[in-house]
Write an enzyme that holds these catalytic residues in place. Sequence first.
Site, PDB file in Angstrom:
ATOM      1  CG  HIS A  11      -7.453  -2.989   4.380  1.00  0.00           C
ATOM      2  ND1 HIS A  11      -6.637  -2.702   3.314  1.00  0.00           N
ATOM      3  CD2 HIS A  11      -7.262  -2.003   5.285  1.00  0.00           C
ATOM      4  CE1 HIS A  11      -5.976  -1.582   3.570  1.00  0.00           C
ATOM      5  NE2 HIS A  11      -6.338  -1.138   4.763  1.00  0.00           N
TER       6      HIS A  11
ATOM      7  CD  GLU B  38      -9.452   1.678   6.519  1.00  0.00           C
ATOM      8  OE1 GLU B  38      -8.753   2.197   7.395  1.00  0.00           O
ATOM      9  OE2 GLU B  38      -9.132   0.651   5.910  1.00  0.00           O
TER      10      GLU B  38
HETATM   11  C1  PEP Z   1      -5.211   1.556   6.180  1.00  0.00           C
HETATM   12  O1  PEP Z   1      -4.544   0.986   5.342  1.00  0.00           O
HETATM   13  O2  PEP Z   1      -6.238   1.009   6.659  1.00  0.00           O
HETATM   14  C2  PEP Z   1      -4.836   2.869   6.630  1.00  0.00           C
HETATM   15  C3  PEP Z   1      -5.715   3.589   7.239  1.00  0.00           C
HETATM   16  O3  PEP Z   1      -3.558   3.249   6.338  1.00  0.00           O
HETATM   17  P1  PEP Z   1      -2.918   4.702   6.468  1.00  0.00           P
HETATM   18  O4  PEP Z   1      -3.396   5.339   7.749  1.00  0.00           O
HETATM   19  O5  PEP Z   1      -1.449   4.461   6.497  1.00  0.00           O
HETATM   20  O6  PEP Z   1      -3.370   5.467   5.289  1.00  0.00           O
END
Ligand code: PEP
Length: 270
Positions: free
Chosen positions: A108, A180
């Site tokens: 992550h 992400e």
């Molecule tokens: C994350 O931290 O993986 C995430 C997707 O957070 P958010 O949706 O709050 O941006």
Amino acid sequence: MTCTATFSGKAGRPVYFGTNTKMYKTIAQTSDFLTELDRLTAGLSRERLTLFVIPSFTALERARRCAPPERILLGAQNMGWADEGQFTGEISPLMLREVGVQVVEIGHSERRHVLGETDWMENQKVRCALRHAFTPLLCIGETAEQKEMGLSDEVLRTQLKAGLQGVTAAEAARLWVAYEPVWAIGTAGVPASPDYAEEKHRVIRQCLTEQFGAVGGAIPLLYGGSVNRENAVQLIPRPNIDGLFIGRSAWEAERFAQIIRDCLAVLSAV
Ligand code: PEP
């Protein structure tokens, strides 16, 4: 409202919705969240739908009792790459197995950019998770600076190649990947536009296909980064987006279930 609709998937492909609760929610809060989420989503056919929740380590054991494994997969936010040893503060795959974890989140952006994990470490973890028959969920994504310099595709390719070094095609069949973008995550994040997210998922799909052939092309690709009720329904129909990995907008069960319901309604209509 309880979900009861059946859903045929994205042109036959499964669809995924999950959340990582980060360093939020105590055991009691996780238990309430999961009990409510299961009540709201139990009626949904799981034939082509996968739901997963990744709570804090201390909540895992209780979480397992609140979430039936056939309806809600349980994940861990991190994992050490040795079965046991002198690794203060790490958690062993054997410990995660013991509490019924099925998915292990690896790399992550907060692990990489706040806590200093490297691609080499993510690779050790991915391989360890595969050895222990978990589903590794490898998270990748470029920073804002890398994006501005036009390096996004190179960064994604490097994270995939380094993070999946030594993984066989047979093992890759058990892998999930989350895109992400670092600049899209959290309270300061700006969500990627559906066009941008789709384009990066296409790059990831291509890279995985180069690495693993047809198996690579079938690896579930999830988008995460400020997903909310408005953009979820625009992201999920995109051809290379197989699921949504949601933070803040999923931490209240009714809100998460509503996003799932909205997305399934959109997919049923296409
Ligand atoms: C994350 O931290 O993986 C995430 C997707 O957070 P958010 O949706 O709050 O941006």
